[in-house]
Motif scaffolding. Structure first.
Motif, mmCIF file in Angstrom:
data_model
loop_
_atom_site.group_PDB
_atom_site.id
_atom_site.type_symbol
_atom_site.label_atom_id
_atom_site.label_comp_id
_atom_site.label_asym_id
_atom_site.label_seq_id
_atom_site.Cartn_x
_atom_site.Cartn_y
_atom_site.Cartn_z
ATOM 1 N N ALA A 139 -2.736 -3.125 -14.914
ATOM 2 C CA ALA A 139 -3.829 -2.515 -14.154
ATOM 3 C C ALA A 139 -4.281 -3.455 -13.047
ATOM 4 N N THR A 165 -4.608 -4.640 -9.306
ATOM 5 C CA THR A 165 -4.765 -3.784 -8.126
ATOM 6 C C THR A 165 -5.492 -4.546 -7.020
ATOM 7 N N ALA A 223 -2.870 4.905 -6.997
ATOM 8 C CA ALA A 223 -4.168 4.884 -7.671
ATOM 9 C C ALA A 223 -5.010 6.051 -7.169
ATOM 10 N N SER A 266 -7.053 2.766 -14.804
ATOM 11 C CA SER A 266 -5.606 2.906 -14.716
ATOM 12 C C SER A 266 -5.049 3.784 -15.825
ATOM 13 N N TRP A 290 -1.671 0.662 -8.073
ATOM 14 C CA TRP A 290 -1.584 -0.262 -9.202
ATOM 15 C C TRP A 290 -0.252 -0.978 -9.046
#
Length: 553
Positions: free
Chosen positions: A316, A318, A360, A366, A521
Motif C-alpha cells: 500500500a 503510494t 488508486a 488500498s 499504488w
C-alpha cells in the motif's frame, strides 16, 4: 490468558471461507493470540523461526539515505528506522508476512470491548549497559512520545484513545487557541507490576499493536534522554559506531543480544546521494551488497547480473498529492474534487510505474487492506471538473504550483502526466522540483505537494496519521468532524467486514470532500547480492539485520 470473544466467530468464518487466511492470522494476532497459536488454529506452522546454519561474521554494505536521525521520535521517512531500529527497538514487530508479533513485549491481551490492553514486557531483555528492560521504560517512552514537547506523529496516532485536548487560554500569532494534550485519565497508562503495563483507553481501538510498530515508536533509554547518536544505549542487536549524515553510518554487533542473531559483525550504510541511477551503479559495481529500494525502470540491467537477486512485494505504498486547506483555492471542496475528476488514474499510474503500479482511487485505502471497500470507479470527467471550478468562482480555471522532490524520478513523471491532464479542465500547474531535504521543510505548509506514504497493514492507520483533525502528519490541514467520527467507529471493529462497511462511507467522503489526489499504488523492488542470506522484502522496506548473514566471497 483470556481469549477475546471474537476469536471463535473469526475461526468459524475462516473455516466457512468468509475470511481469508491472511485476515484470520492478522486479526487473531492483533487480538493477543501468539502467531504460532494462530497458525496452528488453521492447521499451519508459523514460518517465523530462528535460522539454522547461518554463517557468522562479515560486513554487509547497504545503500540508503543517511538522514539526521538524532530524534527517532520525530522520524518521517521509512529510511530512518533502517538504521536506528537495529539499535533501539519496538515493543512489537510486523513481519514480512504482515503479521504483527510481540517483540520487546512478550504478549498483549485486549478486553472484549478493545478499551483495555494489558502489555506484558518480555523477560530477559536488557539494555546494552546490562540494565533490565522493564515496565518503567515502556511508560517513560509512551508518555514522552505522547507529549507536545516531543512532537512525534505517535501523538496524532494515539490521540483519539489516550489523550484529551486542553485549551491553555492562550492565543497563537494568528489568534487561534493554543491547545495542549494530556492523558485522558490518570490511569490511561498504568503500571500493573514491574513487567506489565495496562492501557486504559478512552475509545475502543483494534490497532494498538500495529501502532506500537509505527516507526518513530522505538524504546529509547530514559537515561539518554531520547537522543540517538554514536554509542546510544539500546536493546537491539547492534550499536551505532559511526554516523556522518549524507555519507555513511556503521552499526556493529553486540555480544549478548537477547533475540535471534546477530550473525553479521557489522553493517555499513552508504549514501550515494539518493539518485536512482547512482543506486543502480553502486549495485552493478559491487560498491554495495544491497539497496533500500530500487526504481523499477532500472530492473532490466540489474536482472541481467547473475550475482544479484531481485526482491519485490505488493504494498500500500503510494504518493499522495495533497491540497493544503489553509491555501486558496483548496479551501473549497468543489475545487478539490475538480482536481480529482480531471485525472485518469489508470493512465497516470501507468505513466509513473508501468507494470509496477496499480490505479488508486483518491481515498488512501488500498485493495491490500482488509477493510477496503470496493466503490464504483471514479472515472475522469473533465466537463464535471470545469463545472465545479466555475461553481466555486473560477470560471476561467486556476493556476497552481505543485512542489515535488527531486528524487526518485517517478515524482516528475507523475507530476508531468497530471499537469497535462489538468490542462483540459482549465487547471494550469507549474511544477516546482526541490531537493529532497528541502521538501521536508515545507511538506506540511506548501499549498500543493506530493508526499510518499509508506505501507501500513491496516487502512485505518494511514487515515489516522494523515487526515484526522489535528494529527501532526495531517499535511493538508484537513478537518472534518464526520470523517473523524467514522474513523473512530471503524477502529472499534475487530471484524474486517464490519470495518469495511464504515470504510465505504469514509472512502466515499474522501472522494467527495477530501484533500488528496491519488493515482497509484506501487510494488516495492530491491536487489541484494546472492551471497546475502536471510533477507526478505518487507512492505515498508524495513530490514531485520540481526537475521541476516553473508557468505564469504
Amino acid at each position: 490468558m483470556n481469549r477475546h470473544p471474537y476469536l471463535m466467530p473469526l475461526k468459524k468464518d475462516h473455516d466457512a471461507g468468509k475470511v481469508t487466511r491472511r485476515e484470520f492470522l492478522r486479526t487473531a494476532t492483533l487480538l493477543g493470540v501468539s502467531s504460532a497459536t494462530a497458525y496452528g488454529m488453521i492447521g499451519l506452522v508459523d514460518p517465523v523461526s530462528a535460522a539454522d546454519h547461518m554463517p557468522k561474521g562479515g560486513t554487509l554494505r547497504v545503500e540508503t539515505t543517511v538522514y539526521d536521525i538524532k530524534s527517532p521520535a520525530t522520524a518521517t521517512t521509512t529510511a530512518d528506522p533502517m538504521i536506528f531500529a537495529q539499535v533501539v527497538e519496538h515493543l512489537t514487530q510486523t513481519g514480512t508476512d504482515n503479521i504483527t508479533r510481540p517483540h520487546l513485549l512478550e504478549s498483549w491481551e485486549p478486553s472484549a470491548d478493545l478499551k483495555t490492553w494489558v502489555l506484558r514486557v518480555r523477560q530477559g531483555v536488557k539494555w546494552h549497559d546490562g540494565r533490565q528492560f522493564t515496565a518503567d521504560d515502556v511508560i517513560w517512552n509512551l508518555k514522552r512520545l505522547l507529549s507536545d514537547e516531543t512532537g512525534s506523529s505517535v501523538l496524532g496516532l494515539m490521540k483519539p484513545y489516550l489523550l484529551k485536548e486542553v485549551d491553555t487560554g492562550e492565543k497563537d500569532d494568528n489568534g487561534n487557541a493554543v491547545i495542549r494534550h494530556e492523558l485522558w485519565a490518570e490511569n490511561a497508562i498504568e503500571k500493573t507490576d514491574e513487567m506489565t503495563v495496562t492501557l486504559n483507553l478512552a475509545e475502543p481501538q483494534l490497532a494498538v499493536p500495529e501502532h506500537l510498530y509505527h516507526y518513530p515508536a522505538v524504546m529509547m533509554d530514559p537515561e539518554g534522554g531520547g537522543i540517538f547518536d554514536v554509542d546510544t544505549v539500546g536493546t537491539g542487536a547492534f550499536r551505532l559506531t559511526e554516523m556522518e549524515v549524507g555519507r555513511r553510518a556503521v552499526i556493529e554487533a553486540v555480544d549478548d543480544y537477547w533475540g535471534e542473531g546477530p550473525y553479521l559483525d557489522r553493517v555499513e550504510f552508504i549514501d550515494v546521494g539518493g539518485n536512482a541511477q547512482a543506486i543502480m551503479n553502486a549495485l552493478l559495481s559491487g560498491q554495495v551488497d544491497g539497496s533500500f529500494t530500487v526504481q523499477p525502470e532500472f530492473a532490466a540491467p540489474l536482472d541481467a547480473r547473475e550475482n544479484l537477486q531481485r526482491y519485490e512485494v505488493v504494498t500500500a505504498d503510494t504518493a499522495i498529492t495533497r491540497m493544503n486547506l489553509n491555501h486558496k483555492p483548496f479551501d473549497d471542496a468543489r475545487v478539490r474534487k475538480a482536481f480529482r475528476l480531471a485525472l485518469d488514474a489508470p493512465r497516470a499510474a501507468e505513466a509513473a510505474f508501468g507494470p509496477f503500479a496499480s490505479p488508486a482511487e483518491h481515498h488512501h485505502v488500498s485493495p491490500v487492506h482488509p477493510e477496503y471497500a470496493e466503490l464504483p470507479p471514479m472515472a475522469r470527467d473533465v466537463e464535471a471538473a470545469k463545472a465545479l471550478l466555475a461553481e466555486a468562482g473560477y470560471p476561467d480555471g486556476v493556476e497552481v504550483e505543485l512542489t515535488i522532490q527531486q528524487n526518485p524520478p517517478h515524482h516528475l513523471r507523475s507530476a508531468t502526466v497530471m499537469q497535462e491532464m489538468w490542462k483540459d479542465a482549465g487547471i494550469t500547474c507549474n511544477i516546482n522540483v526541490v531537493p529532497n531535504g528541502q521538501y521536508w521543510d515545507v511538506w506540511t505548509t506548501a499549498p500543493l505537494g506530493t508526499t510518499v506514504w509508506a505501507h501500513r497493514p491496516l487502512g485505518v492507520i494511514n487515515l489516522s496519521l494523515a487526515y484526522r483533525s489535528g494529527a501532526s502528519w495531517n499535511e493538508s490541514a484537513y478537518a472534518n468532524e464526520t470523517f473523524d467520527e467514522l474513523l473512530t467507529k471503524a477502529e472499534s471493529f475487530p471484524d474486517p467486514r464490519e470495518r469495511s462497511k464504515v470504510m465505504a462511507d469514509i472512502q466515499a467522503l474522501l472522494q467527495e470532500d477530501g484533500p488528496i489526489i491519488q493515482t497509484y499504488w506501487r510494488k516495492l523492488v530491491t536487489y541484494y547480492d546472492k551471497r546475502v542470506m536471510g533477507f526478505a522484502m518487507h512492505p515498508t522496506s524495513q530490514v531485520f539485520f540481526n537475521k541476516m548473514a553473508i557468505q564469504s566471497a
